[in-house]
Design an enzyme around this catalytic site. Structure first.
Site, PDB file in Angstrom:
ATOM      1  CB  CYS A 108     -31.830  -2.427 -12.469  1.00 13.01           C
ATOM      2  SG  CYS A 108     -33.209  -3.207 -11.615  1.00 13.01           S
ATOM      3  CG  ASP A 136       9.106   4.037   8.186  1.00 10.97           C
ATOM      4  OD1 ASP A 136       9.801   4.905   8.727  1.00 10.97           O
ATOM      5  OD2 ASP A 136       9.183   2.820   8.456  1.00 10.97           O
TER       6      ASP A 136
END
Length: 779
Positions: A436, A478
């Site tokens: 678990c 950019d």
């Protein structure tokens, strides 16, 4: 939220028929920019605000995806699908159990549980959905996860009182009470106390054994419930009644802690869903005002929001000015002032006055809907480390069961040891073996990281993107609209032949109608001077170079200074004059009239106020930055120098892709752009980041979308991704380390059953609580 229409408030989300998706346009498959397919006036690097200027290449099918081989394939279309809200889920492993159980039903093609939003989506391979609906609901309830309709109101989370507490924790409270009474009774009547411990264990085991059997039949035979049942019955067989009861109590406490921690991890997403109100005041055409359901709103409807109210949909402001709290969407704590005609996103809070707005988003397409849809989709894009741990856990548990069997049998059979002793140690080993904590270690951290990023205004499309971002070494930007404001203005008009006003008017004629920022600036400059509007014919735009056309019988060309070839003649004096302006960091274009260089235009696009701080923060984090631009080297060099970053100038759109490829050969690189023109470069990068302002294009294009045009978020998101991966490594180390230690101590007989359960439940709680720290992350 409806899976098919993506609406938070859909009134009929239970059943939708899937529809074929539109096929991507052919030109987008290559990501190349040509005159014929994506022509636009690009004198510099081609940033643009409007997707309509991009022709077919503005299609959202030109999207960037994380570059790995594990990207999910396109979804298969099915005849029908059903959806529910899932209850009683404590952790992602619960989701896996339910999925496994439902996939075994005939007629179910696939079942997917979205743990973050507690939604179940079942795709069917037959048209008769009604016949399967009851079967699916019964199977889910039997597995322990009852289903609710998405339109059915959720039970209040804050229900209080002793009755509500007993409903939730009745078994645990009863066990503790019986054990306490048994412990007191055993002081005077040991046998009666032992019998009471046994009775408590058996009664507590009944629901656990039932669930273990159901999960086993559904395809999950190695669940924690199975291991707990074996261990508890084994302890009873050995006469360890106190330990058997203690094992159950610790197991139930661990489950409650796990459920609490998981609920905390989902809190951010649930809060996001709650931002959309149920009703809103609509203003009808006759002036009548009426409170209506949010689900009835359509584009064009007028609504009214009182101070302190939230927008139920994306809308345009009709007041002259108003302030809105956007913190729930962008993380920006200071209210933002909006002018008349500005778009305001769903979930924004009206701050200072009663505001009137016009709805612009369809049902299921508001900013909140898109964010929730991305978060849901992100769950299917699991990180590589998460996929590895999932595969590892599948063979880990069966292997540990075999090892426990060997521990039980080999010492007594081969060395004459006591069976009772080694059965006890084998049972402890079984409990230690429960995976678990290991299984939840990664998804808990990823869910927390994604939720935190969404709250801060960065939409990360899955754990794979989050993990890839954490490894980025370069960030390519950019220029136009990313590092700069994206709103250039004409600063200089040089005239060598004729009049400057005439030159500007003629240039504006060929630029008229273009959506390119530089073209818009020329038109705005002409309008500002009050120049007469001229008409151009035969206009041809060449991407990255310029534009040409016929104006008043003359052939006019506006061409970038650094893109001139040998067929264009410019005298040395005029060339030097233009270059002097370019050296000031401005973009310069030469205007040719009938082949003669008659003048020049110059633009400047100012840097964002936060650009310098963003690059400095990246440098401090060890991430190098580079600017990719179509601008001339002198202009680009001036900007890059002021930002202390590298640059590559004079790039056509395909040149940006090549630049990314060059960097990616040796480094992991992220590409930041507007999500439209830069899509090919973002796809070539390790990961693409889109500047968005909440638009559809920005949200669909890249692996990460910034909900507002704020590049200062990038260093913070990178820091969050690194913190998330550190958290994953810590969780895995904790889970594996604790198991390794107690595995050895259990086999050697130093620790017993209750310590084994405490180690398992404790490890699960520790890794989940550790993951929750990410919800408070601040860069």
């Amino acid at each position: 939220m409806c899976h098919s229409c993506h609406s938070v408030k859909c009134q009929n989300p239970i059943q939708h028929t899937s529809k074929p998706e539109t096929q991507p346009k052919a030109c987008c498959s290559s990501h190349t920019v040509s005159e014929s397919s994506c022509s636009t006036t690009e004198i510099s690097d081609g940033g643009t605000d409007d997707p309509s200027s991009q022709g077919c290449c503005s299609s959202q099918t030109c999207s960037s995806q994380t570059q790995n081989n594990d990207t999910p394939s396109e979804p298969v279309l099915f005849s029908d699908s059903l959806q529910w809200r899932v209850t009683n889920m404590d952790c992602p492993s619960c989701a896996n159990k339910l999925e496994t159980a439902l996939k075994g039903i005939a007629g179910v093609e696939s079942a997917q549980v979205r743990f973050a939003t507690e939604k179940l989506i079942v795709n069917l391979n037959q048209a008769d959905s009604d016949a399967l609906k009851a079967t699916i609901e019964a199977k889910a309830a039997k597995t322990g996860f009852p289903l609710l309709s998405l339109t059915e109101p959720k039970a209040p989370e804050n229900e209080s009182g002793w009755l509500a507490t007993f409903k939730k924790d009745g078994l645990l409270i009863s066990l503790i009470a019986v054990m306490t009474f048994a412990a007191v009774l055993s002081q005077w009547m040991p046998e009666a106390g032992s019998a009471l411990f046994t009775l408590a264990t058996v009664l507590g085991l009944i629901p656990i054994v039932k669930k273990a059997i159901t999960l086993g039949r559904s395809g999950s035979p190695f669940s924690i419930e199975t291991l707990m049942s074996i261990a508890a019955f084994g302890a009873l067989y050995l006469g360890e009644t106190v330990e058997a009861a203690m094992v159950l109590v610790l197991f139930l406490i661990g489950e409650r802690l796990e459920g609490y921690a998981s609920a905390k991890a989902r809190a951010g997403i649930q809060a996001l869903m709650a931002l959309v109100p149920e009703t809103v005041t609509r203003i009808f055409e006759d002036g009548r005002k009426e409170s209506v359901s949010v689900s009835s709103l359509q584009p064009g409807h007028a609504i009214e929001i009182a101070p302190g109210g939230r927008l139920p949909a994306d809308a345009v402001l009709k007041n002259e000015i108003a302030a809105f709290d956007m913190s729930a969407l962008t993380g920006e704590s200071i209210p933002v002032e909006k002018q008349q005609g500005d778009k305001v996103l769903a979930g924004a809070l009206a701050v200072d006055r009663l505001v009137s707005l016009e709805v612009v988003s369809k049902q299921g397409e508001s900013a909140i809907d898109r964010i929730l849809n991305l978060i849901e989709d992100a769950e299917s894009r699991r990180a590589p480390v998460e996929r590895f741990i999932d595969r590892f856990s599948r063979w880990y548990t069966p292997l540990m069961i075999v090892l426990a069997a060997l521990v039980v049998t080999i010492p007594p059979l081969m060395f004459g040891e006591s069976w009772d002793t080694w059965i006890y140690r084998g049972l402890a080993l079984l409990l230690i073996a429960c995976p678990c904590a290991l299984v939840i270690s990664t998804p808990a951290a990823m869910t927390s990281g994604l939720a935190t990023a969404a709250r801060q205004g960065a939409l990360i499309k899955g754990g794979a993107a989050l993990e890839a971002l954490s490894k980025v070494e370069w960030v390519a930007f950019d220029k136009t609209g990313t590092l700069t404001e994206g709103k250039p203005v004409v600063t200089d008009v040089l005239v060598w032949e004729g009049d400057d006003n005439a030159l500007l008017a003629q240039a504006a004629a060929v630029e008229q109608g273009s959506h390119h920022p530089l073209a818009k600036a020329v038109v705005e400059a002409a309008n500002a001077r009050g120049l007469a509007s001229l008409t151009a014919e035969n206009v041809i735009a060449t991407a990255g170079k310029g534009v040409s056309g016929e104006v008043e019988g003359k052939h006019l060309e506006v061409l970038a200074l650094d893109k001139l070839d040998e067929k264009y003649t410019v005298s040395a004096e005029r060339q030097n004059a233009a270059q002097t302006i370019a050296d000031q960091g401005k973009t310069v274009a030469i205007v040719f009239i009938d082949g003669i260089a008659s003048g020049a235009l110059a633009w400047r696009d100012e840097l964002r106020a936060t650009a310098k701080a963003t690059v400095d923060a990246l440098n401090k984090a060890g991430v190098r930055s580079v600017m990719l631009t179509g601008d001339n080297p002198h202009a680009a060099g001036g900007l890059a120098g002021s930002l202390n970053m590298d640059f590559r100038a004079g790039l056509m759109p395909e040149g940006k892709v090549e630049a990314i490829h060059d960097i990616a050969l040796k480094h992991r690189v992220a590409m930041v752009g507007d999500g439209i023109n830069d899509a090919p470069a973002m796809k070539s990068a390790t990961i693409g980041i889109a500047m968005g302002g909440g638009t559809d294009v920005a949200l669909e294009t890249a692996d990460i979308a910034l909900s507002q045009n704020r590049i200062e978020q990038i260093p913070s998101v990178i820091a969050l991704s690194r913190a998330t991966m550190r958290n994953v490594r810590q969780n895995v180390a904790l889970a594996v380390g604790l198991k390794a230690v107690f595995l050895v101590t259990s086999v050697l007989g130093f620790t017993g059953l209750w310590v084994a359960v405490l180690a398992d439940s404790g490890a699960t709680a520790i890794v989940t609580l550790n993951a929750l720290r990410l919800l408070r992350f601040k860069a």
